[in-house]
Structures are given as C-alpha cells and as structure tokens.
Design an enzyme around this catalytic site. Structure first.
Site, PDB file in Angstrom:
ATOM      1  N   GLY A 183      22.304  38.121  15.060  1.00 56.91           N
ATOM      2  CA  GLY A 183      23.579  38.792  15.269  1.00 56.91           C
ATOM      3  C   GLY A 183      23.666  39.313  16.697  1.00 56.91           C
ATOM      4  O   GLY A 183      22.916  38.881  17.572  1.00 56.91           O
TER       5      GLY A 183
ATOM      6  N   LYS B  12      19.395  47.146  11.558  1.00 60.39           N
ATOM      7  CA  LYS B  12      18.090  47.342  10.932  1.00 60.39           C
ATOM      8  C   LYS B  12      17.567  48.758  11.196  1.00 60.39           C
ATOM      9  O   LYS B  12      16.973  49.377  10.321  1.00 60.39           O
ATOM     10  CB  LYS B  12      17.108  46.308  11.474  1.00 60.39           C
ATOM     11  CG  LYS B  12      15.958  46.028  10.544  1.00 60.39           C
ATOM     12  CD  LYS B  12      15.067  44.935  11.090  1.00 60.39           C
ATOM     13  CE  LYS B  12      15.704  43.574  10.947  1.00 60.39           C
ATOM     14  NZ  LYS B  12      15.029  42.550  11.732  1.00 60.39           N
TER      15      LYS B  12
ATOM     16  N   THR C 221      21.780  43.433   8.439  1.00 61.47           N
ATOM     17  CA  THR C 221      22.834  42.521   7.991  1.00 61.47           C
ATOM     18  C   THR C 221      22.552  41.120   8.508  1.00 61.47           C
ATOM     19  O   THR C 221      22.413  40.915   9.707  1.00 61.47           O
ATOM     20  CB  THR C 221      24.224  42.966   8.494  1.00 61.47           C
ATOM     21  OG1 THR C 221      24.209  42.989   9.923  1.00 61.47           O
ATOM     22  CG2 THR C 221      24.606  44.318   7.945  1.00 61.47           C
TER      23      THR C 221
ATOM     24  N   ASN D  19      23.507  37.506   9.542  1.00 63.61           N
ATOM     25  CA  ASN D  19      24.741  36.903  10.060  1.00 63.61           C
ATOM     26  C   ASN D  19      24.824  35.412   9.769  1.00 63.61           C
ATOM     27  O   ASN D  19      23.853  34.689   9.904  1.00 63.61           O
ATOM     28  CB  ASN D  19      24.827  37.115  11.576  1.00 63.61           C
ATOM     29  CG  ASN D  19      25.108  38.553  11.940  1.00 63.61           C
ATOM     30  OD1 ASN D  19      24.345  39.452  11.595  1.00 63.61           O
ATOM     31  ND2 ASN D  19      26.212  38.785  12.620  1.00 63.61           N
TER      32      ASN D  19
ATOM     33  N   GLU E 203      28.711  39.412   7.768  1.00 64.77           N
ATOM     34  CA  GLU E 203      27.374  40.002   7.771  1.00 64.77           C
ATOM     35  C   GLU E 203      27.022  40.487   6.373  1.00 64.77           C
ATOM     36  O   GLU E 203      27.737  41.291   5.791  1.00 64.77           O
ATOM     37  CB  GLU E 203      27.339  41.212   8.714  1.00 64.77           C
ATOM     38  CG  GLU E 203      27.738  40.878  10.137  1.00 64.77           C
ATOM     39  CD  GLU E 203      27.498  42.055  11.072  1.00 64.77           C
ATOM     40  OE1 GLU E 203      26.535  42.811  10.844  1.00 64.77           O
ATOM     41  OE2 GLU E 203      28.289  42.216  12.009  1.00 64.77           O
TER      42      GLU E 203
ATOM     43  N   HIS F 281      17.956  44.476  -1.424  1.00 64.20           N
ATOM     44  CA  HIS F 281      16.568  44.157  -1.793  1.00 64.20           C
ATOM     45  C   HIS F 281      15.706  44.430  -0.565  1.00 64.20           C
ATOM     46  O   HIS F 281      16.179  44.276   0.559  1.00 64.20           O
ATOM     47  CB  HIS F 281      16.460  42.676  -2.186  1.00 64.20           C
ATOM     48  CG  HIS F 281      15.057  42.249  -2.510  1.00 64.20           C
ATOM     49  ND1 HIS F 281      14.430  42.616  -3.680  1.00 64.20           N
ATOM     50  CD2 HIS F 281      14.158  41.504  -1.802  1.00 64.20           C
ATOM     51  CE1 HIS F 281      13.205  42.102  -3.685  1.00 64.20           C
ATOM     52  NE2 HIS F 281      13.023  41.429  -2.565  1.00 64.20           N
TER      53      HIS F 281
ATOM     54  N   ARG G  80      36.840  47.474   0.079  1.00 66.24           N
ATOM     55  CA  ARG G  80      37.772  48.243   0.919  1.00 66.24           C
ATOM     56  C   ARG G  80      38.034  47.515   2.245  1.00 66.24           C
ATOM     57  O   ARG G  80      37.241  46.675   2.653  1.00 66.24           O
ATOM     58  CB  ARG G  80      37.197  49.644   1.206  1.00 66.24           C
ATOM     59  CG  ARG G  80      35.873  49.610   1.965  1.00 66.24           C
ATOM     60  CD  ARG G  80      35.439  50.991   2.428  1.00 66.24           C
ATOM     61  NE  ARG G  80      34.117  50.954   3.046  1.00 66.24           N
ATOM     62  CZ  ARG G  80      33.904  50.701   4.326  1.00 66.24           C
ATOM     63  NH1 ARG G  80      34.903  50.431   5.136  1.00 66.24           N
ATOM     64  NH2 ARG G  80      32.665  50.678   4.812  1.00 66.24           N
TER      65      ARG G  80
ATOM     66  N   PHE H 121      35.045  54.922  12.219  1.00 68.02           N
ATOM     67  CA  PHE H 121      34.274  56.105  11.840  1.00 68.02           C
ATOM     68  C   PHE H 121      34.106  56.992  13.054  1.00 68.02           C
ATOM     69  O   PHE H 121      33.972  56.521  14.169  1.00 68.02           O
ATOM     70  CB  PHE H 121      32.903  55.688  11.293  1.00 68.02           C
ATOM     71  CG  PHE H 121      33.015  54.931  10.005  1.00 68.02           C
ATOM     72  CD1 PHE H 121      33.165  55.598   8.801  1.00 68.02           C
ATOM     73  CD2 PHE H 121      33.007  53.545   9.998  1.00 68.02           C
ATOM     74  CE1 PHE H 121      33.292  54.893   7.608  1.00 68.02           C
ATOM     75  CE2 PHE H 121      33.134  52.835   8.814  1.00 68.02           C
ATOM     76  CZ  PHE H 121      33.271  53.516   7.611  1.00 68.02           C
TER      77      PHE H 121
HETATM   78  P1  ADP Z   1      20.945  40.965  13.798  1.00 74.31           P
HETATM   79  O1  ADP Z   1      21.785  41.640  14.839  1.00 74.31           O
HETATM   80  O2  ADP Z   1      20.099  39.839  14.353  1.00 74.31           O
HETATM   81  O3  ADP Z   1      21.760  40.500  12.617  1.00 74.31           O
HETATM   82  P2  ADP Z   1      19.954  43.125  12.076  1.00 74.31           P
HETATM   83  O4  ADP Z   1      19.390  44.418  12.580  1.00 74.31           O
HETATM   84  O5  ADP Z   1      21.320  43.170  11.454  1.00 74.31           O
HETATM   85  O6  ADP Z   1      19.914  42.086  13.284  1.00 74.31           O
HETATM   86  O7  ADP Z   1      18.902  42.503  11.056  1.00 74.31           O
HETATM   87  C1  ADP Z   1      19.264  41.366  10.317  1.00 74.31           C
HETATM   88  C2  ADP Z   1      18.068  40.526   9.910  1.00 74.31           C
HETATM   89  O8  ADP Z   1      17.160  41.302   9.120  1.00 74.31           O
HETATM   90  C3  ADP Z   1      18.481  39.386   9.015  1.00 74.31           C
HETATM   91  O9  ADP Z   1      18.875  38.247   9.769  1.00 74.31           O
HETATM   92  C4  ADP Z   1      17.233  39.126   8.183  1.00 74.31           C
HETATM   93  O10 ADP Z   1      16.401  38.163   8.817  1.00 74.31           O
HETATM   94  C5  ADP Z   1      16.524  40.474   8.160  1.00 74.31           C
HETATM   95  N1  ADP Z   1      16.606  41.202   6.874  1.00 74.31           N
HETATM   96  C6  ADP Z   1      15.543  41.813   6.272  1.00 74.31           C
HETATM   97  N2  ADP Z   1      15.910  42.410   5.126  1.00 74.31           N
HETATM   98  C7  ADP Z   1      17.242  42.180   4.972  1.00 74.31           C
HETATM   99  C8  ADP Z   1      18.200  42.536   3.942  1.00 74.31           C
HETATM  100  N3  ADP Z   1      17.843  43.261   2.872  1.00 74.31           N
HETATM  101  N4  ADP Z   1      19.482  42.118   4.112  1.00 74.31           N
HETATM  102  C9  ADP Z   1      19.843  41.391   5.201  1.00 74.31           C
HETATM  103  N5  ADP Z   1      18.992  41.031   6.196  1.00 74.31           N
HETATM  104  C10 ADP Z   1      17.694  41.409   6.086  1.00 74.31           C
HETATM  105 MG    MG Z   2      23.127  41.796  11.598  1.00 76.04          MG
END
Ligand code: ADP
Ligand code: MG
Length: 161
Positions: free
Chosen positions: A15, A21, A27, A29, A79, A84, A104, A109
């Site tokens: 993303g 995270k 999330t 992507n 996203e 889990h 929604r 925010f």
């Molecule tokens: P990015 O900006 O790369 O999307 P994020 O901080 O949103 O970074 O982290 C997303 C990544 O975290 C996902 O691509 C996946 O590999 C990992 N991940 C681990 N646990 C989860 C979860 N429960 N739901 C979604 N992504 C998760």
């Molecule tokens: Mg993400």
C-alpha cells in the site's frame, strides 16, 4: 447495493505506507486491476464480509473502499483488514474476499484516536452481522472452495466466479 454480495480476488500488493500496521489495524491492498473491476454501484465506504489468504482458513473481514491519495484521489483503493492474527505478512499471496454488506460511508476524523475508535466499532459491527445465518452461508460458497493458484494469469475477479 445490487452487486452485493460481491466476490473478488487478487494479489496482495504494497500500500502507500500510511502505517496502518502501526495502528494495530493492517490493511491488505488489492492491485488496480481488482479495483477497476468494481461495479459502479459499489460506493466508497466501509464493507464487511469474508476473506481468505491463498488456500488458508476463511476469516471475517472489514474493507475500506476509498479515494487513493497516491493517485491524487483520482483512483479508488480497496483495503482489507482480516479479523485474524497472522504470524507473517502475506504480500504477494492471493486474497479472496466476499463483500457481504455495507457499514457506513467514508468520513473525516479530527484525531487519530477517533479514527481508531471508529475502526474498532466497524470491526465489532462486522463480527456481529456476519453471525447472521444469511451471511454465514456465504462462507460456504463455492468461491472459497476452489483452490487458488498463485500464478498471476489464473487470478479471477468479479461476481460469483
Ligand atoms: P501497506 O501500506 O503495505 O498496505 P499495512 O501497514 O497496511 O501496509 O500492512 C498491510 C500488510 O500487513 C498486508 O499486506 C499483509 O501482508 C499484512 N497483514 C498481517 N496481518 C494482517 C491482517 N490481519 N489483515 C490485513 N493484512 C495483514
Ligand atoms: Mg494497507
């Protein structure tokens, strides 16, 4: 929304590093190809449904469809937060989702705490709604029974594949 439930799958890409995270809410992507296939009646906002990484277990999820700042808000992003705790990241793996219902619209925010609280409330709402029999049965849909191949040209998107 006529298009719900909506089924799609695609590779998990990086993303735009908003640090989801770090907020405890990663999330995953989807690539542009999956976003571009969304039916027109699927509006931006927060959805809930089912998700599966590669051929793993099926989990509850919440998904945000919004305007992608990386493309100066001219393109949408999708996203998915899978409800889990995974041992490892799953970039490059195939995420299959069934979008089941709408929670929604997008909203602004005034603080990070307010944003995090809203996401936690979306997660609780998703968990409760997905326990309804009509939603539980979608977990058993054939869409999740097919074995997913990670070879890119076998990735399918769209309704009821
Ligand atoms: P990015 O900006 O790369 O999307 P994020 O901080 O949103 O970074 O982290 C997303 C990544 O975290 C996902 O691509 C996946 O590999 C990992 N991940 C681990 N646990 C989860 C979860 N429960 N739901 C979604 N992504 C998760
Ligand atoms: Mg993400």
């Amino acid at each position: 929304m006529r298009s719900l439930p909506y089924f799609c799958r695609g590779e998990v890409i990086h993303g735009f590093g908003r640090g989801s995270k770090e907020l405890g809410i990663p999330t995953a992507n989807f690539p542009e190809s999956v976003v571009d296939n969304l039916p027109a009646d699927i509006s931006t906002g927060i959805y809930y449904g089912w998700a599966r990484v590669d051929n793993g277990d099926i989990h509850k999820m919440v998904m945000s469809i919004g305007w992608n700042p990386y493309y100066k808000n001219t393109k949408k992003s999708m996203e998915t937060h899978v409800i889990h705790t995974f041992k490892e990241d799953f970039y490059g793996q195939i995420l299959s989702v069934a979008m089941v219902g709408y929670i929604r619209p997008e909203r602004g925010f005034t603080s990070l705490d307010e944003l995090i609280a809203a996401i936690h409330s979306d997660i609780e709402e998703a968990k409760t709604r997905l326990d309804l029999p009509e939603h539980l049965k979608l977990k058993e849909d054939n869409f999740f029974k097919t074995s997913v191949s990670t070879t890119a040209n076998q990735i399918l998107n769209g309704h009821r594949l």
